[in-house]
Write an enzyme that holds these catalytic residues in place. Structure first.
Site: not given
Length: 351
Positions: A178, A201
């Site tokens: 992420q 993300d």
């Protein structure tokens, strides 16, 4: 991923209704319960949020420029660090053309900060942290700590600037990759004409009421995620996956949570096969209205309840959607499509 049957059970807990069998897999669709639920969540007055009183007239303007002769500072974080720990008036940080390679964070007590670039294609703040990278304390940063630009304070405004996490797009199934470009954890924040560039993300729409207008948001998996109460108007949402990805992952865990994402007059384009959203929270809530959807949208569209209203384009056909999503009526969509969704008539009218 929440199953159709589980979602039906959750609806039963929130409203009484007759159960109508639907299909050979034993799942159910509870139409009356759904409508009661939708009416309830669309009529919140956001009682958990304080009344917002924004300030727009600047008391101070600070110039950041790559050329030290043209500005007060050459780094954005240095300009922020120069402000009082408890800031109570609007401060504008004007950032000149250039790529600013730094990790930036605004503390919770530093309210009323604006950052204004020379243009989203000219002013770029970038870094490359990922969730599995070790921080100064010897522990992994996590998704929260991976953000290139992090805002913890209320009444933040950003205009005409790019926030970028340049970590490469991870392979399918990779863990700890992420890479957040921007995390907004403060209430009453506005982003106008900004770019958010990343892969997995990208934009952590964490908590609070937020407004995104005419922004470009790029990513692959869950590239808009969090538990904010946010309105996206006229934004370009662009997928860069070569396999499967998800545009949103909204983390609403309770029927009483006054949160959700609403996308109005937006555009969804890119590559790969894209779900409009997947459920991060049990009562995940996302609505698309008047939005163009390219052919990259997978026919089921959603992995749990979501709604859309008068969307168009080759990916907007509701005929192939999962049976527990819904094409909203005008009355059902109305609460989600105006500034009232984020109490914006209180704190955005002079922006």
């Amino acid at each position: 991923m929440i199953s159709k049957l589980l979602f039906s059970i959750l609806l039963l807990e929130s409203a009484s209704s007759s159960v109508i069998p639907n299909g050979s897999d034993g799942s159910v669709v509870i139409e009356e319960a759904y409508l009661n639920w939708l009416k309830q969540v669309g009529s919140f007055k956001h009682s958990l949020f304080q009344k917002a009183k924004n300030k727009f007239k600047p008391c101070l303007t600070i110039r950041v420029d790559k050329n030290p002769r043209l500005g007060n500072f050459v780094m954005v974080q240095k300009a922020i660090d120069s402000l009082p720990a408890v800031n109570l008036c609007r401060v504008v940080i004007s950032i000149g053309t250039g790529i600013y390679r730094e990790k930036v964070e605004i503390p919770a007590t530093m309210a009323y900060v604006s950052v204004e670039g020379a243009g989203a294609d000219k002013t770029i703040i970038e870094w490359n942290d990922t969730a599995d990278r070790m921080g100064q304390n010897g522990q992994a940063l996590g998704t929260y700590g991976s953000a290139t630009f992090a805002v913890n304070s209320p009444y933040f405004i950003a205009k005409n600037i790019t926030f970028k996490n340049e970590a490469p797009s991870p392979p399918s199934g990779a863990l700890g990759k992420q890479a957040v470009a921007l995390r907004i954890s403060g209430d009453t924040a506005a982003f106008i004409g900004c770019n958010f560039i990343g892969a997995q993300d990208t934009l952590y729409d964490h908590v609070g009421r937020h407004y995104f207008k005419d922004c470009y948001i790029q990513g692959s998996v869950d590239f808009i995620f969090g538990n904010g109460l946010s309105l996206y108007q006229g934004c370009d949402l662009h997928a860069i996956t070569n396999s499967y990805g998800a545009l949103t992952a909204q983390k609403r865990d309770s029927l009483l949570d006054e949160t959700g994402f609403s996308f109005v007059n937006c555009k969804v384009t890119g590559s790969g096969a894209l779900y409009l959203g997947r459920a991060w929270g049990t009562f995940s809530r996302v609505v698309f209205a008047y939005t163009y959807m390219d052919k990259i949208i997978t026919p089921p569209g959603w992995t749990v309840f979501y709604g859309q209203y008068k969307c168009y384009g080759p990916g907007a056909d509701f005929g192939g959607r999962v049976t527990w999503s819904r094409e909203l009526t005008q009355q059902e969509a109305e609460p989600f499509t105006s500034l009232g969704f984020i109490d914006g008539y209180e704190w955005l009218m002079n922006l």
